[in-house]
Each structure stands twice: as C-alpha cells, then as structure tokens.
Design a protein around this motif. Structure first.
Motif, mmCIF file in Angstrom:
data_model
loop_
_atom_site.group_PDB
_atom_site.id
_atom_site.type_symbol
_atom_site.label_atom_id
_atom_site.label_comp_id
_atom_site.label_asym_id
_atom_site.label_seq_id
_atom_site.Cartn_x
_atom_site.Cartn_y
_atom_site.Cartn_z
ATOM 1 N N LEU A 176 0.862 -1.182 0.000
ATOM 2 C CA LEU A 176 0.000 0.000 0.000
ATOM 3 C C LEU A 176 0.896 1.229 0.000
ATOM 4 N N SER A 177 1.028 1.860 -1.165
ATOM 5 C CA SER A 177 1.974 2.975 -1.254
ATOM 6 C C SER A 177 1.253 4.313 -1.310
ATOM 7 N N ASP A 178 1.610 5.183 -0.370
ATOM 8 C CA ASP A 178 1.114 6.549 -0.340
ATOM 9 C C ASP A 178 1.877 7.313 -1.434
ATOM 10 N N ARG A 179 1.312 7.347 -2.620
ATOM 11 C CA ARG A 179 1.843 7.921 -3.867
ATOM 12 C C ARG A 179 2.789 6.953 -4.597
ATOM 13 N N PHE A 180 2.784 7.108 -5.935
ATOM 14 C CA PHE A 180 3.706 6.378 -6.811
ATOM 15 C C PHE A 180 3.857 7.221 -8.082
ATOM 16 N N THR A 181 4.086 6.604 -9.221
ATOM 17 C CA THR A 181 4.467 7.354 -10.431
ATOM 18 C C THR A 181 3.399 8.322 -10.949
ATOM 19 N N ASP A 182 2.138 8.048 -10.679
ATOM 20 C CA ASP A 182 1.120 9.019 -11.106
ATOM 21 C C ASP A 182 1.405 10.397 -10.505
ATOM 22 N N ALA A 183 2.019 10.423 -9.307
ATOM 23 C CA ALA A 183 2.360 11.712 -8.689
ATOM 24 C C ALA A 183 3.418 12.452 -9.503
ATOM 25 N N THR A 184 4.319 11.706 -10.124
ATOM 26 C CA THR A 184 5.332 12.363 -10.961
ATOM 27 C C THR A 184 4.674 12.978 -12.196
ATOM 28 N N TYR A 185 3.711 12.248 -12.770
ATOM 29 C CA TYR A 185 2.967 12.815 -13.903
ATOM 30 C C TYR A 185 2.165 14.048 -13.467
ATOM 31 N N ALA A 186 1.593 14.004 -12.264
ATOM 32 C CA ALA A 186 0.765 15.132 -11.825
ATOM 33 C C ALA A 186 1.618 16.341 -11.431
ATOM 34 N N TYR A 187 2.648 16.108 -10.637
ATOM 35 C CA TYR A 187 3.417 17.236 -10.082
ATOM 36 C C TYR A 187 4.519 17.697 -11.035
ATOM 37 N N GLN A 188 5.411 16.791 -11.431
ATOM 38 C CA GLN A 188 6.547 17.217 -12.246
ATOM 39 C C GLN A 188 6.124 17.502 -13.693
ATOM 40 N N CYS A 189 5.208 16.710 -14.247
ATOM 41 C CA CYS A 189 4.761 16.945 -15.624
ATOM 42 C C CYS A 189 3.613 17.962 -15.627
ATOM 43 N N GLY A 190 2.494 17.613 -15.013
ATOM 44 C CA GLY A 190 1.304 18.480 -15.070
ATOM 45 C C GLY A 190 1.543 19.862 -14.503
ATOM 46 N N ALA A 191 2.110 19.923 -13.316
ATOM 47 C CA ALA A 191 2.240 21.213 -12.640
ATOM 48 C C ALA A 191 3.520 21.949 -13.002
ATOM 49 N N LYS A 192 4.612 21.224 -13.231
ATOM 50 C CA LYS A 192 5.899 21.898 -13.442
ATOM 51 C C LYS A 192 6.408 21.817 -14.869
ATOM 52 N N GLY A 193 5.700 21.103 -15.744
ATOM 53 C CA GLY A 193 6.000 21.170 -17.165
ATOM 54 C C GLY A 193 7.087 20.245 -17.692
ATOM 55 N N VAL A 194 7.536 19.275 -16.910
ATOM 56 C CA VAL A 194 8.493 18.300 -17.445
ATOM 57 C C VAL A 194 7.774 17.475 -18.535
ATOM 58 N N ALA A 195 8.462 17.236 -19.651
ATOM 59 C CA ALA A 195 7.830 16.528 -20.770
ATOM 60 C C ALA A 195 7.392 15.126 -20.356
ATOM 61 N N ALA A 196 6.165 14.792 -20.712
ATOM 62 C CA ALA A 196 5.644 13.461 -20.382
ATOM 63 C C ALA A 196 6.527 12.369 -20.986
ATOM 64 N N ALA A 197 7.069 12.630 -22.181
ATOM 65 C CA ALA A 197 7.899 11.613 -22.849
ATOM 66 C C ALA A 197 9.138 11.279 -22.020
ATOM 67 N N LYS A 198 9.690 12.275 -21.318
ATOM 68 C CA LYS A 198 10.868 12.017 -20.481
ATOM 69 C C LYS A 198 10.489 11.157 -19.279
ATOM 70 N N ILE A 199 9.325 11.442 -18.727
ATOM 71 C CA ILE A 199 8.869 10.649 -17.582
ATOM 72 C C ILE A 199 8.566 9.215 -18.031
ATOM 73 N N GLN A 200 7.995 9.095 -19.221
ATOM 74 C CA GLN A 200 7.708 7.746 -19.747
ATOM 75 C C GLN A 200 8.983 6.923 -19.911
ATOM 76 N N LEU A 201 10.052 7.604 -20.369
ATOM 77 C CA LEU A 201 11.338 6.904 -20.520
ATOM 78 C C LEU A 201 11.832 6.376 -19.179
ATOM 79 N N LEU A 202 11.777 7.236 -18.171
ATOM 80 C CA LEU A 202 12.241 6.821 -16.838
ATOM 81 C C LEU A 202 11.339 5.722 -16.269
ATOM 82 N N GLU A 203 10.059 5.877 -16.514
ATOM 83 C CA GLU A 203 9.095 4.880 -16.017
ATOM 84 C C GLU A 203 9.412 3.504 -16.614
ATOM 85 N N GLN A 204 9.678 3.496 -17.917
ATOM 86 C CA GLN A 204 9.984 2.246 -18.607
ATOM 87 C C GLN A 204 11.276 1.641 -18.067
#
Ligand code: TYD
Length: 201
Positions: free
Chosen positions: A90-118
């Motif tokens: 049971l994890s209090d946050r995971f990768t969706d938080a990176t998409y929400a905060y670093q990508c959605g809110a701070k503008g990091v490219a989703a493609a870069k996050i996808q690379l790291l996720e993979q």
C-alpha cells in the motif's frame, strides 16, 4: 504467488493519509500481509532523498530524476520482494504523482517521464490506484490549517489546479486501474467508498 500493489494519490490536503490505517486493517482482517509505504521514500536512501525533495529547490527535471532514483530503490528493496511473497503493498503515492506534479504542474515533458518509467519499472504498475479528488479551493483551505507546509504545499491555486487536472487525466487514460473518490464529502462517506473499493480487491 503474487500480491497486490495499491497506490493512493491526490492533491496535498485531499485527505488520503487519513484512510491508510483503515485500509491496512481491512486487508489484514482478510489475512493478507500488508506493507504500508510511501513515495518519495520507502527505503533508508529514499527517505533521505525525500528530505531533499520536499525542502530544497531544484530544477523540475532534477526533481524528476531524484523521484525515480528513490523509486528504483523502493521497487528493488520493498515493492518487488513484497509482491513476490504474496503481500499487499500500500503505497502513499507512486508514479502518477510524478505525472501530476513534475509533468502536469511543473512542465516536465511526459515523454521524459515515460522513458524513466519504462527504465525503472518495466512492467510494474499498481493493480489499483485510489485517487482522492476534491476542488482545489477545499484542499487549499485544509492545507491552511495543517502543520508546517513543505515546498509543494506552499504552491498557489494555479499549481494545484494543474495537479488536479493531470491526475484526472491519468484516471481517464487508465480507467481499469483508477478509482476516483470524491473526497469532498464527510469523512464517514469517503471511508465507505474506500471500504467498498478495497472489498472488491
Ligand atoms: P505527501 O505524500 O503529501 O506526504 P505528507 O502527507 O507527509 O505531506 O508529500 C509528498 C509530496 O511529494 C507531495 O507534495 C507530492 C510530492 N511528489 C511529487 O512531486 N512527485 C512524486 O513523484 C511523488 C511521489 C511525490
């Protein structure tokens, strides 16, 4: 034997943490081993990275890289071994938080996050993600009365609006994994929704 991986998400102030003890108790009552954990964090190194991430200012991509560094360690030392022995993580946050905060809110490219996720996760995804959703004004009001805020919690309404939208977009894109919970209701009602979702696992 494989366990189940549950993640909890939502804006700061949405109240997800309040429900953790109850979720643990429910799963334990059904005889499961439960590993409660959190991100960033979850390991000794991850918790040190959390201190830095929550209190130091840095480039949004540095933040993204450190989130995934902590996550790599978290998966290797905690999540993967627990799932392999059949436990419920049971994890209090995971990768969706990176998409929400670093990508959605701070503008990091989703493609870069996808690379790291993979790279870091390969096929690993939560089995289910509970998204605690509420209007931005309500979460900001709640935060105003909370304990001393970390750097994310000091951001403005526009920042939180982007987070909320990014989370809801993630839910639309991953409908089989996400359960969106209306967290802007009396605690007992939210608790019932959470209990219902957990009972279906
Ligand atoms: P949070 O989970 O809200 O813990 P607490 O309830 O103790 O404040 O704090 C973690 C913060 O880290 C939160 O503001 C969201 C942020 N965060 C990211 O920006 N990206 C991430 O990938 C993760 C996991 C968290």
């Amino acid at each position: 034997m494989t366990g189940k991986f549950i993640s909890l998400e939502g804006m700061d102030g949405a109240g997800k943490s309040t429900h953790i003890p109850n979720i643990i108790a429910m799963l334990q009552a059904r005889g499961h081993e439960v590993i409660p954990t959190r991100e960033p964090g979850g390991t000794a190194l991850g918790e040190r990275l959390r201190e830095i991430l929550l209190h130091e200012n840095m480039h949004a991509e540095t933040e993204t890289l450190l989130m995934f560094a902590a996550r790599r360690e978290h998966i290797d030392r905690v999540i993967a071994p627990a799932l392999a022995r059949g436990a419920y993580v049971l994890s209090d946050r995971f990768t969706d938080a990176t998409y929400a905060y670093q990508c959605g809110a701070k503008g990091v490219a989703a493609a870069k996050i996808q690379l790291l996720e993979q790279w870091v996760q390969a096929d690993l995804q939560p089995d289910i993600t509970l998204l605690f959703d509420m209007p931005v004004e309500v979460s900001i009001q709640r935060l105003a009365t909370a304990r001393s805020p970390d750097k994310f919690e000091r951001e403005n309404a526009a920042f939180f609006t982007r987070i909320r939208q990014a989370y809801l977009q993630r839910a639309i894109e991953n409908p089989a994994r996400f359960s969106v919970i209306d967290a802007n209701r009396p605690l007992e009602e939210v608790k019932k929704s959470v209990e219902y979702i957990i009972s279906t696992l």
